[in-house]
Scaffold this motif. Structure first.
Motif, PDB file in Angstrom:
ATOM      1  N   PRO A  76       0.836  -1.198   0.000  1.00 42.34           N
ATOM      2  CA  PRO A  76       0.000   0.000   0.000  1.00 42.34           C
ATOM      3  C   PRO A  76       0.874   1.252   0.000  1.00 42.34           C
ATOM      4  O   PRO A  76       2.014   1.225   0.486  1.00 42.34           O
ATOM      5  N   VAL A  77       0.354   2.330  -0.559  1.00 43.26           N
ATOM      6  CA  VAL A  77       1.088   3.602  -0.524  1.00 43.26           C
ATOM      7  C   VAL A  77       1.145   4.084   0.926  1.00 43.26           C
ATOM      8  O   VAL A  77       0.113   4.129   1.605  1.00 43.26           O
ATOM      9  N   PRO A  78       2.320   4.426   1.435  1.00 44.07           N
ATOM     10  CA  PRO A  78       2.418   4.857   2.836  1.00 44.07           C
ATOM     11  C   PRO A  78       1.970   6.311   2.984  1.00 44.07           C
ATOM     12  O   PRO A  78       2.797   7.209   3.142  1.00 44.07           O
ATOM     13  N   ARG A  81       2.918   8.261   6.446  1.00 41.37           N
ATOM     14  CA  ARG A  81       4.358   8.432   6.598  1.00 41.37           C
ATOM     15  C   ARG A  81       4.918   9.311   5.474  1.00 41.37           C
ATOM     16  O   ARG A  81       5.778  10.163   5.710  1.00 41.37           O
ATOM     17  N   GLY A  82       4.404   9.079   4.272  1.00 38.82           N
ATOM     18  CA  GLY A  82       4.852   9.886   3.137  1.00 38.82           C
ATOM     19  C   GLY A  82       4.531  11.359   3.341  1.00 38.82           C
ATOM     20  O   GLY A  82       5.358  12.240   3.090  1.00 38.82           O
ATOM     21  N   ILE A  85       6.957  12.973   5.700  1.00 38.79           N
ATOM     22  CA  ILE A  85       8.248  13.287   5.075  1.00 38.79           C
ATOM     23  C   ILE A  85       8.119  14.533   4.189  1.00 38.79           C
ATOM     24  O   ILE A  85       8.892  15.491   4.304  1.00 38.79           O
ATOM     25  N   ILE A  86       7.122  14.507   3.296  1.00 44.87           N
ATOM     26  CA  ILE A  86       6.951  15.637   2.384  1.00 44.87           C
ATOM     27  C   ILE A  86       6.612  16.897   3.190  1.00 44.87           C
ATOM     28  O   ILE A  86       7.115  17.990   2.914  1.00 44.87           O
ATOM     29  N   ALA A  88       7.585  17.579   6.173  1.00 41.88           N
ATOM     30  CA  ALA A  88       8.818  18.052   6.816  1.00 41.88           C
ATOM     31  C   ALA A  88       9.626  18.896   5.832  1.00 41.88           C
ATOM     32  O   ALA A  88      10.151  19.961   6.189  1.00 41.88           O
ATOM     33  N   ALA A 112       9.833  14.488  10.233  1.00 45.24           N
ATOM     34  CA  ALA A 112      10.306  13.369   9.419  1.00 45.24           C
ATOM     35  C   ALA A 112      10.476  12.134  10.286  1.00 45.24           C
ATOM     36  O   ALA A 112      10.101  11.025   9.899  1.00 45.24           O
ATOM     37  N   SER A 113      11.026  12.327  11.459  1.00 44.26           N
ATOM     38  CA  SER A 113      11.323  11.202  12.338  1.00 44.26           C
ATOM     39  C   SER A 113      10.046  10.465  12.752  1.00 44.26           C
ATOM     40  O   SER A 113      10.061   9.256  12.966  1.00 44.26           O
ATOM     41  N   ALA A 115       7.732   9.669  10.977  1.00 40.95           N
ATOM     42  CA  ALA A 115       7.336   8.742   9.911  1.00 40.95           C
ATOM     43  C   ALA A 115       7.910   7.353  10.149  1.00 40.95           C
ATOM     44  O   ALA A 115       7.430   6.375   9.597  1.00 40.95           O
ATOM     45  N   GLY A 116       8.946   7.275  10.945  1.00 42.70           N
ATOM     46  CA  GLY A 116       9.584   5.981  11.183  1.00 42.70           C
ATOM     47  C   GLY A 116       9.140   5.378  12.498  1.00 42.70           C
ATOM     48  O   GLY A 116       8.335   5.955  13.223  1.00 42.70           O
ATOM     49  N   ALA A 117       9.680   4.191  12.779  1.00 47.33           N
ATOM     50  CA  ALA A 117       9.340   3.529  14.029  1.00 47.33           C
ATOM     51  C   ALA A 117      10.231   4.075  15.142  1.00 47.33           C
ATOM     52  O   ALA A 117      11.117   3.400  15.645  1.00 47.33           O
TER      53      ALA A 117
ATOM     54  N   LEU B 220      10.592   7.257   0.678  1.00 46.53           N
ATOM     55  CA  LEU B 220       9.164   6.962   0.567  1.00 46.53           C
ATOM     56  C   LEU B 220       8.950   5.488   0.232  1.00 46.53           C
ATOM     57  O   LEU B 220       8.057   4.834   0.761  1.00 46.53           O
ATOM     58  N   ASP B 389      15.482   3.815  10.663  1.00 42.48           N
ATOM     59  CA  ASP B 389      14.558   4.806  11.219  1.00 42.48           C
ATOM     60  C   ASP B 389      15.295   5.998  11.825  1.00 42.48           C
ATOM     61  O   ASP B 389      14.727   7.068  11.987  1.00 42.48           O
ATOM     62  N   PHE B 392      16.995   7.943   8.144  1.00 40.76           N
ATOM     63  CA  PHE B 392      16.299   8.723   7.112  1.00 40.76           C
ATOM     64  C   PHE B 392      15.962  10.156   7.539  1.00 40.76           C
ATOM     65  O   PHE B 392      15.980  11.050   6.686  1.00 40.76           O
TER      66      PHE B 392
END
Lengths: 155, 502
Positions: A76-78, A81-82, A85-86, A88, A112-113, A115-117, B220, B389, B392
């Motif tokens: 699936p498109v994230p 999270r995407g 990022i964008i 940020a 941005a951070s 977006a990650g775990a 992404l 993580d 990035f």
């Protein structure tokens, strides 16, 4: 709902870009083959792109008519999270000059951070460490033309 | 002035302790910044350019050249370790280099790149010194007709490297060319596709495009799968090459050097072409071409040598014709002009110390690069153990700053976001980025030479078939295209790439 096929969309995207550029290029002076105006070559390039777009689209429509499976990727498109990022990057673009390097970058890295775990604690640490590092390397070391604290925050 | 005397003059400049120091600082800074993921050689040079303005011309140019080699090597390092090529030429290195890293052979790949680059740099510097005037004569004989056909050949070659659909790869070239035309038309000054934004008058910033489609879109893509990322778990076995590996890389390095030295001279993307050409050549003559794309050491040795040889010889068009061969050389022209020197044929005679000093310092720079990097490979490899993580957000930060620094404006950062999204969408549709970037770099030259050739021929397109050299290039392009359409070739190509994409 009809699931749009990946190659159909790809062909349409190329076609749309080609039409947009081609339409704009046709508005410039085309000139002649001997003395080309600013529009000649772009129109040619747009026509070629449009042609490829059409062929990609046509082949996929034919394949669909034959009942071939779409080649769409499964992941699936994230979206969330995407967007982080964008978001940020856009935040940095909009505020770097106004807020200054330190606050703009700290917020961007934090966004941005997320977006990650990363735990909130980890995100905060990354924001502090990266902002410090970038300030030292780029602003102090390499003379990046950005104030540390921008005019928006000046007293 | 004979060559020996000239080199002595150069050595006097380059071996001045202060210049060795600046060369060292340049190589060190270039590597450190270039090794940061998401900051490619062009961005690195752009970032570090202002640091050299306060120096005297010779020291400033020498330091900048050092930054360039360092950045180039740093770019290869991120390509190998993180599959993040800073520019299209190291995109080739990433194909097999990253595979090697995934197999735990990152150290070997990095050592191969360093040794290949040093050999290529040494040979190419000698070529540059011995043959600069003569070689520039060959390139001088190329008129727009030949240039156009040559660029066309380069673009078609890039399709050979695309994994997926040939049709999509060709479309990506056209898209790259089209986007490269944004900005003021050189001939008439008419702004094209600028939406009345003055920031677009000089064209879409290359750094924003390349960092966007490679760096940001990669993030992404990686965020699609939440599971464990296989990219970061490679144990490192060795930092040095075995005797067998030395034998394996020797011939590719020599061939890569030869190809790179030749392509680098050609003004206009020869630097980019050389690594593509070297990879194609190695793959074509390999006994088992199927190993390519799965961590073939020749796939790193050849293109890296070619790349570095071309990096040296691409100074030839710059120094003798004042023509930038690629974006970094365009920045170099900016640096020359800031120092009050107009690059062109007169530099050799009017600034012999600078010219020959630069040439000798190129060799010193390459030596320093090896001395600096072989012991530090361990540190670069440690980058692999960083959690993705945590990594990035750093890529996002560096990319933003890199895109900002080129024009000192947030506009470049907006472009970065735009091209990040575009790159992501295109890759999701199964399109390749390398043909796109090549089209973007070569697009303006393609147009310029097309227009000029057509002007000389009074609008007669058969002019491209009247020059034997041009006909040769066009025939090669058609041959490459024809071969790609052949069912047998297509099957083999599909086999190779699907097996490498698992």
């Amino acid at each position: 709902m009809i699931r749009l096929r990946s190659n159909t969309l790809c062909g349409l995207l190329f076609l749309a870009i080609a039409l947009g550029f081609g339409w704009a290029a046709a508005g410039y002076d085309l000139g002649t083959a001997r003395r080309m105006g600013p529009g000649y070559f772009p129109l040619l390039a747009a026509a070629i792109l449009g042609l490829f777009g059409l062929v990609i689209l046509g082949r996929d429509l034919l394949a669909a008519a034959r009942g071939a499976a779409s080649t769409s990727p499964d992941e699936p498109v994230p979206w969330r999270r995407g967007l982080l990022i964008i978001g940020a990057i856009v935040f940095f673009a909009a505020t770097a000059a106004g807020l200054g390097l330190v606050p703009a970058l700290a917020v961007s890295v934090l966004l941005a951070s997320r977006a990650g775990a990363n735990s909130w604690r980890q995100s905060l640490v990354q924001a502090v460490v990266l902002t410090l590092m970038c300030t030292v390397i780029f602003q102090m070391g390499l003379g990046l033309k950005l104030p540390l604290i921008g005019p928006w925050l000046a007293l | 002035m004979d060559l020996f005397q000239a080199l002595l003059t150069g050595a006097a400049t380059a071996f001045a302790p202060i210049n060795i120091l600046y060369c060292f600082i340049g190589v060190l800074l270039g590597t450190i910044v270039g090794v940061l993921p998401g900051v490619g050689p062009t961005a690195t040079v752009a970032l570090l350019l202002p640091a050299t303005f306060s120096l005297d011309p010779a020291s400033g140019i020498i330091m900048l050249a050092g930054i360039y080699y360092g950045a180039q090597y740093g770019g290869s390092t991120t390509a190998i370790l993180l599959n993040l090529p800073g520019e299209s030429s190291s995109a080739v290195t990433a194909i097999d280099g990253y595979r090697m890293a995934q197999q735990g052979r990152a150290g070997t790949a990095l050592a191969t790149a360093a040794l290949g680059s040093f050999f290529a740099g040494t040979v190419a510097t000698m070529i540059l010194a011995v043959a600069a005037p003569a070689l520039s004569q060959v390139a001088l004989q190329f008129r727009s007709v030949e240039y156009f056909s040559l660029i066309l050949l380069g673009l078609v070659t890039s399709v050979l490297l695309a994994h997926g659909s040939i049709l999509k790869a060709l479309a990506m070239i056209a898209l790259g060319v089209l986007l490269s035309l944004v900005g003021q038309d050189v001939a008439t000054g008419t702004p094209r596709f600028t939406f009345d934004l003055f920031q677009l008058y000089n064209g879409i910033d290359f750094v924003a495009v390349s960092v966007g489609v490679y760096g940001i879109s990669e993030i992404l893509r990686n965020l699609e799968n939440t599971g464990a990322r296989s990219t970061m778990v490679h144990a490192l076995s060795r930092l040095w090459l075995t005797r067998k590996e030395f034998r394996e890389i020797a011939a590719p390095v020599v061939r890569g050097t030869a190809l790179g030295s030749f392509f680098g001279i050609l003004p206009g993307g020869g630097h980019v072409l050389s690594s593509f050409a070297s990879y194609s050549l190695e793959k074509a003559i390999a006994r088992e071409p199927s190993r390519f794309g799965r961590g073939a050491i020749e796939g790193v040795a050849g293109p890296e040598s070619a790349n570095n040889a071309a990096a040296q010889t691409s100074f030839i068009p710059l120094l003798t014709l004042g023509l930038p061969a690629h974006p970094v050389m365009a920045l170099m022209i900016g640096a020359f002009i800031m120092q009050g020197i107009v690059p062109g044929p007169q530099v050799i005679s009017s600034e012999p110390q600078l010219f020959w000093g630069l040439i000798v310092s190129m060799w010193i720079g390459n030596l320093l690069l090896v001395i600096l990097n072989l012991p530090l490979i361990g540190i670069w490899v440690k980058l692999l153990s960083i959690r993705y993580d945590a990594l990035f957000p750093a890529i996002v930060a560096f990319s933003c700053i890199g895109a900002y620094s080129v024009m000192s404006s947030g506009f470049g950062v907006l472009l970065l976001a735009l091209f990040g999204v575009l790159g992501y969408v295109l890759v999701r549709f199964g399109c390749e980025l390398a043909p796109f970037i090549l089209g973007f770099v070569l697009g303006p030259l393609l147009e310029e030479h097309f227009r000029r050739a057509m002007m000389f021929s009074r609008g007669d397109p058969t002019v491209f078939l009247q020059s034997p050299i041009s006909v040769g290039f066009i025939l090669l392009s058609l041959l490459a295209l024809g071969a790609m359409m052949m069912p047998g070739f297509r099957r083999r190509r599909a086999e190779i790439f699907t097996s490498s994409d698992d």
